[in-house]
Every structure is written in structure tokens, then in C-alpha cells.
Design a protein around this motif. Structure first.
Motif, PDB file in Angstrom:
ATOM      1  N   LEU A 371       0.864  -1.179   0.000  1.00 43.71           N
ATOM      2  CA  LEU A 371       0.000   0.000   0.000  1.00 43.71           C
ATOM      3  C   LEU A 371       0.900   1.227   0.000  1.00 43.71           C
ATOM      4  CD1 LEU A 371      -2.710   1.579   0.385  1.00 43.71           C
ATOM      5  CD2 LEU A 371      -2.305   1.378   2.844  1.00 43.71           C
ATOM      6  N   LEU A 372       0.682   2.126  -0.959  1.00 46.96           N
ATOM      7  CA  LEU A 372       1.459   3.359  -1.067  1.00 46.96           C
ATOM      8  C   LEU A 372       0.555   4.524  -0.708  1.00 46.96           C
ATOM      9  CD1 LEU A 372       3.137   2.543  -4.514  1.00 46.96           C
ATOM     10  CD2 LEU A 372       3.980   1.984  -2.225  1.00 46.96           C
ATOM     11  N   PRO A 373       0.711   5.146   0.478  1.00 51.31           N
ATOM     12  CA  PRO A 373      -0.201   6.239   0.874  1.00 51.31           C
ATOM     13  C   PRO A 373      -0.172   7.419  -0.097  1.00 51.31           C
ATOM     14  CG  PRO A 373       1.037   5.438   2.763  1.00 51.31           C
ATOM     15  CD  PRO A 373       1.650   4.811   1.561  1.00 51.31           C
ATOM     16  N   THR A 374       0.996   7.815  -0.523  1.00 44.98           N
ATOM     17  CA  THR A 374       1.128   8.902  -1.504  1.00 44.98           C
ATOM     18  C   THR A 374       2.006   8.371  -2.633  1.00 44.98           C
ATOM     19  OG1 THR A 374       0.945  10.567   0.238  1.00 44.98           O
ATOM     20  CG2 THR A 374       1.807  11.294  -1.878  1.00 44.98           C
ATOM     21  N   VAL A 386       5.917   8.814  -1.220  1.00 48.98           N
ATOM     22  CA  VAL A 386       6.812   9.901  -0.824  1.00 48.98           C
ATOM     23  C   VAL A 386       6.321  10.629   0.421  1.00 48.98           C
ATOM     24  CG1 VAL A 386       7.662  10.241  -3.175  1.00 48.98           C
ATOM     25  CG2 VAL A 386       5.633  11.512  -2.389  1.00 48.98           C
ATOM     26  N   ASP A 387       5.156  10.213   0.964  1.00 45.10           N
ATOM     27  CA  ASP A 387       4.605  10.899   2.136  1.00 45.10           C
ATOM     28  C   ASP A 387       3.712   9.922   2.892  1.00 45.10           C
ATOM     29  OD1 ASP A 387       4.314  13.967   3.133  1.00 45.10           O
ATOM     30  OD2 ASP A 387       2.480  12.852   3.570  1.00 45.10           O
ATOM     31  N   PRO A 388       3.692  10.004   4.232  1.00 46.05           N
ATOM     32  CA  PRO A 388       2.873   9.063   5.001  1.00 46.05           C
ATOM     33  C   PRO A 388       1.376   9.360   4.965  1.00 46.05           C
ATOM     34  CG  PRO A 388       3.999  10.576   6.479  1.00 46.05           C
ATOM     35  CD  PRO A 388       4.540  10.850   5.123  1.00 46.05           C
ATOM     36  N   ALA A 389       0.963  10.545   4.527  1.00 46.77           N
ATOM     37  CA  ALA A 389      -0.456  10.876   4.491  1.00 46.77           C
ATOM     38  C   ALA A 389      -1.122  10.279   3.255  1.00 46.77           C
ATOM     39  CB  ALA A 389      -0.642  12.394   4.514  1.00 46.77           C
ATOM     40  N   LEU A 390      -2.460  10.159   3.315  1.00 47.41           N
ATOM     41  CA  LEU A 390      -3.214   9.574   2.208  1.00 47.41           C
ATOM     42  C   LEU A 390      -3.518  10.645   1.152  1.00 47.41           C
ATOM     43  CD1 LEU A 390      -5.719   7.278   4.148  1.00 47.41           C
ATOM     44  CD2 LEU A 390      -3.805   6.548   2.727  1.00 47.41           C
ATOM     45  N   ASN A 391      -2.491  11.030   0.418  1.00 44.90           N
ATOM     46  CA  ASN A 391      -2.685  12.023  -0.639  1.00 44.90           C
ATOM     47  C   ASN A 391      -3.009  11.379  -1.981  1.00 44.90           C
ATOM     48  OD1 ASN A 391      -2.044  14.196   1.118  1.00 44.90           O
ATOM     49  ND2 ASN A 391       0.132  13.728   0.893  1.00 44.90           N
ATOM     50  N   ASN A 392      -2.444  10.228  -2.264  1.00 40.57           N
ATOM     51  CA  ASN A 392      -2.717   9.510  -3.509  1.00 40.57           C
ATOM     52  C   ASN A 392      -2.515   8.024  -3.249  1.00 40.57           C
ATOM     53  OD1 ASN A 392      -3.239   8.955  -6.234  1.00 40.57           O
ATOM     54  ND2 ASN A 392      -1.068   9.116  -6.770  1.00 40.57           N
TER      55      ASN A 392
END
Length: 559
Positions: A371-374, A386-392
Motif C-alpha cells: 500500500l502506497l499512501p502517496t 513519498v509521504d505518510p499521508a493519504l494524498n494519492n
């Protein structure tokens, strides 16, 4: 002249000496005396600390049985021997329990006789006044009366007044020989010092008992709860559960917890690129019911701020993402739909995913991926986060079909997919390539008409650590009592004082009373001289109007 005999000759002429045999009862008495020595208790305490070392060097079965099994497989020669020696079950092993029990018995055997002896000493009277007070480590002499023609108090009056003054200073007093030519008073203080010592050892016993109660009747379990789902404190609802030796399932508190929402805060300070994106805070909102039919309560759970439900502690120990997926089999039926717990592997929450679908027809399906959050994609490269938040958010999956091996009855790790008996459908190494599910491509078909997989949503989950330790509070209280007893035994001084009064006349023929007093400490006491000076000041203030005069100002002047 008689020639001196050598030791060998003397030994040859000496008749044999037969030593009496101890016998079984004598041997038991000797063993009991050896066991109940304070030195033996200290040695056992040291052995207990040494015996606990393997518990930190080797994995423990009570904490992680899978890791123990893996260690034995990786060390086929050494592992079984370590298991025979119970080094994977240190704290429940026979040798650790034997040291623990011997230490307990040794402390009991040390404390009870000392407590009885001190009780008798407390009830006994202070010892009689020695004949030569001047030999005591601290000695003083004052004269009452004779100055300005003032007559001093009688020896009996002086002793009675001195006894009253010493009693106000916390001494136990015992007047002696009142009405005689040389009455005296024996005084003692600091008996509570030994009380502190006994209290310290009793508290150590209480700590051992509390720890034993916790290991016998307590339990520890883990549970992963996804947003919107609930956990009920029953055995079947735990992901892993480690009960105490005498744990009773009926003692579980019947509470339930529902995860309403979870929020993770990340560092967004662009001026600090080294720590950018790192988590700074975790907070979970829970709805708690303390029992069936109880009113729900909204509770805020954070790291190092556990939830306490009637003595059961709930800790927030982990979190991550749980993508919601729907899997249809080759017959077009929904074989699985729900969240899949992933395991974060780096600081940007790139998380490994394993999904087993045993209900799929005609073949069972398995998925493994990330699973890739961003997710960020570059041409010719594998997408990465590239980021821990669910941006993409995106899923990168490999798919397999065949027999998952779940029907064999052998336990499997839910986070590991055994592909030995599976056929690869999609992967990085196959011609079909991996499955990529993101915001634009939510559904992917599996090769060979094996079915499809759909990426529906992403939820958060939390890892809960549930602890119940009935000995925790008694152990903490016992520790405080032990600390208080240690402070008492270290800083309270045990002293004895004796005061004797005799009558005399000065050069002018005025009646005077000579008051001599000395102090003795039990052990080293560098404050004994200060106490003697305080008593001198006490006599000065007590008989200021009776012409008090000092004879000796320090302990070295003992004329």
C-alpha cells in the motif's frame, strides 16, 4: 631438659576425638540457619537478577512463540538444548521459580525473628546507667548552682527535670535510683530506625508476592481494531493472548471498545527536511462500554495515556492503514470484501499487504503487495510513496491462485503468503506485471478468468495492548513502603543517653549539683557530637536561673 615435640608427634599422641553427628534434625536446623542469613538472601537476590538475564537474550515463548519457533529452526543444534534448559520460558522455568521461592523463604526467615526481637527490645527498658559515663564517645559535665550564690536543684530534681526534657526530644526514659546520692536517667531514641529496616524487608516480600500474583492471575493480549469496528474483551476476540498460570477466563472485564476515528499528525516543517513527514502525535477516539447495557462513553486514547477500565489497561501501541478491497472469484461471486490490515515498513508508511481468499472458486486466491499512501510514478520505475499521508493511495499487488494450505489445519502467519503450492498470476517478474490500483484504476481483472480485485477505500487501524495485572498496584504501594523504610533506616539514628546527678559544694560552700551525661550511638553516627551540643544547650536553657556552668566542652576532655 625435655625435648619439645613436633606438631606431628603431639597429634600422634593425642587420642582420637569423635565429633557428634548432627542427624537429620540437626542438618535441617543447620540448613535453615544458613538459608535465613541475610547474606544468603543477598546472594539469592543477586542470583535472581542473573537468572533474569537470559530472558532478555533469548526470545520468550510467552511473548512471541513464532519467534521462538523460528530461532529453534535457525539453530537446529543449539535451539533444542536451550529449550530443554527452559531458556525460552525463563520466568516460568523450574530453576527461576526455585530461586524465587528460596529468596521468599529466606526473607521470611530473616524478617520474622528480627521483628520479634525488635518488638521485645522496644518493650524492654533502656539499659542501666554505666558506672563510668566518662568512657562514652560523647561526654559532658555541667554544674548547677554556685554562681551568684544560687543553689542548684537537688540531684533527684535535676534527674526528673532532665528526664522530662529528654522525653520531649523523643527519648524513651527510665529514671533510676531516685532519692539516692547519685540518681540517674537512662534514655534511648531511634528505635524506629530498626522499624524502617524491618519495613523495608517486609515490603520486599510484598513486592515478590505482588509480582507472583500478577504472573499467576494477570493476562496480556493484543488486538488490531479498524475504524468503525469494535473489540469485546473476550478470549475469541483477541488476536493474541498470553494468560497467567492460574488465569480464569471468567475474570475478564466485560467491556467493549469501538474505534470511532484515528488521527496521526506528521511534521510539516519544510525548514527541517531531515524530519519532514515524521509522525509527531497519535490520537484515537473510542467509544467504551464498561459492560453489557452500560452507557457508552467517548474516550480519547493517546500514546502513554492508557485507558483504564476497572483495572484493565488499554494502551495505544501501533497504527497503520487498512485498505478496503473487494475480491470476486472466477464465478463472479464476492469471495471477500473488507479491510485488510497492512504492516508499515518505512517512515512514509509504505505498508506490506497480504490477503488470503480461501472461499474463491474454482481456485483459492492469494495476494501480496504494497500500500502506497502517496504514490508517485515515474516512467520505467516502480511507483513508490513519498509521504505518510493519504494524498494519492495506491495498491501494488501480486496475485496467485491454487491451494492456500488453510485446510490442512496447520497454523499460518496471516502476514505471510506461502506461494509454494500456488500459481503466479501477476507479479513484477511475470509478463502480466503487477496489479496497480489507484484513484484512476480502481478495479483490475485477474488473468485466466480467475476473478477481479477492486480497491474501495482506505481506513486507519490501531494496535491495542490490553494488560490486566492484579499485582501492579500492590507492587507499587510495596515499593513506596520499601523506599520509606529505606529512608528511615538510613537517616534515623539510634542513640542512647545517660544522665547522672551528684551533689557537691563549691569553694564558697554553696550547695551545687554536678550533672554528667554521655551519649552512645549504635554503629557509626557522625551526628552524635551535634546531639551532645544540643543537650548542653538544653540544660543551659532549662537551668539558666540556677547558675549552670559547663565543666567539659568536648568529648576528648574526660578528666
Amino acid at each position: 631438659m625435655t625435648k619439645a615435640r613436633t606438631p606431628r608427634e603431639r597429634k600422634a599422641q593425642r587420642p582420637d576425638v569423635e565429633l557428634p553427628t548432627l542427624g537429620p534434625v540437626g542438618m535441617l536446623r543447620w540448613a535453615w540457619r544458613q538459608l535465613t542469613k541475610m547474606s544468603t538472601a543477598l546472594v539469592l537476590l543477586l542470583l535472581l537478577a542473573i537468572a533474569a538475564v537470559p530472558g532478555s537474550l533469548f526470545p520468550q515463548r510467552v511473548q512471541d512463540p513464532d519467534e521462538v519457533a523460528g530461532y529453534i529452526r535457525a539453530n537446529p543444534t543449539l535451539g533444542p538444548w536451550l529449550d530443554r534448559l527452559q531458556l525460552f520460558d525463563v520466568y516460568s522455568s523450574y530453576w527461576f521459580s526455585a530461586i524465587y521461592l528460596l529468596l521468599f523463604i529466606s526473607l521470611v526467615g530473616c524478617v520474622i525473628p528480627r521483628a520479634v526481637q525488635h518488638f521485645k527490645a522496644w518493650r524492654s527498658k533502656p539499659p542501666r546507667t554505666p558506672q563510668r559515663i566518662s568512657r562514652l564517645p560523647q561526654y559532658r559535665k555541667v554544674m548547677l548552682g554556685g554562681r551568684d550564690g544560687a543553689a542548684g536543684p537537688t540531684p533527684t530534681e535535676a534527674v526528673e527535670q532532665a528526664a522530662a526534657a529528654l522525653k520531649k526530644r523523643g527519648y524513651r526514659v527510665q529514671p533510676q535510683d531516685l532519692g539516692s546520692a547519685a540518681p540517674s536517667v537512662a534514655a534511648e531514641r531511634g528505635m524506629i530506625k530498626e522499624v524502617g529496616n524491618i519495613l523495608f524487608h517486609v515490603a520486599l516480600l510484598a513486592v515478590l508476592i505482588s509480582v507472583a500474583i500478577g504472573s499467576l492471575f494477570g493476562y496480556k493480549g493484543q488486538k488490531i481494531v479498524v475504524e468503525g469496528e469494535s473489540f469485546v474483551n473476550t478470549l475469541v476476540d483477541y488476536d493474541s493472548f498470553n494468560p497467567g498460570t492460574n488465569f480464569n477466563p471468567d475474570s475478564l472485564n466485560p467491556f467493549s471498545v469501538q474505534l470511532t476515528s484515528f488521527e496521526a499528525t506528521f511534521n510539516r516543517d519544510t525548514s527541517d527536511p531531515e524530519h519532514y513527514g515524521q509522525p509527531t502525535d497519535f490520537n484515537a477516539d473510542l467509544t467504551v462500554r464498561e459492560g453489557p447495557g452500560e452507557q457508552p462513553q467517548d474516550v480519547h486514547l493517546a500514546v502513554n495515556k492508557p485507558l483504564n477500565v476497572d483495572g484493565t489497561k488499554v494502551y495505544l501501541v501501533g497504527n497503520g492503514y487498512a485498505p478496503v478491497v473487494r475480491v470476486k472469484d472466477g464465478e463472479g461471486k464476492v469471495a471477500y470484501e473488507g479491510p485488510v490490515v497492512t504492516v508499515p515498513s518505512d517512515s512514509v508508511y509504505t505498508s506490506s499487504l497480504t490477503l488470503k481468499v480461501p472461499d474463491a472458486q474454482p481456485d483459492q486466491l492469494g495476494f501480496a503487495g504494497l500500500l502506497l499512501p502517496t504514490a508517485v510514478s515515474q516512467e520505467g520505475q516502480i511507483p513508490k510513496s513519498v509521504d505518510p499521508a493519504l494524498n494519492n493511495p495506491a495498491l501494488l499487488l501480486s496475485s496467485f491462485s491454487g491451494d492456500l494450505g488453510l485446510d490442512s489445519g496447520q497454523p499460518q502467519n496471516v502476514y505471510v503468503l506461502d506461494t509454494q503450492h500456488l500459481t503466479e498470476l501477476n507479479s513484477l517478474s511475470s509478463g502480466n506485471g503487477p496489479l496497480l490500483l489507484d484513484g484512476q484504476h480502481r478495479t483490475a481483472q485477474l488473468p485466466g478468468g480467475k476473478g477481479s480485485v477492486e480497491f474501495l477505500d482506505v481506513k486507519r487501524y490501531v494496535g491495542l495492548d490490553i494488560h490486566s495485572d492484579p499485582g501492579r498496584i500492590p507492587a507499587f504501594i510495596s515499593f513506596l513502603v520499601a523506599f520509606a523504610g529505606l529512608i528511615m533506616s538510613l537517616f534515623i539514628a539510634r542513640r542512647r543517653a545517660w544522665v547522672r546527678a551528684t551533689e557537691t559544694e563549691d569553694a564558697n560552700g554553696v550547695r551545687c549539683t554536678v550533672l554528667e551525661y554521655g551519649l552512645l550511638a549504635r554503629g557509626e553516627d557522625h551526628r552524635l557530637g551535634a546531639e551532645a551540643e544540643k543537650l548542653t544547650g538544653l540544660w543551659t536553657s532549662l537551668w539558666e536561673d540556677r547558675g549552670v556552668r559547663e565543666y567539659h566542652l568536648n568529648s576528648s576532655d574526660k578528666a
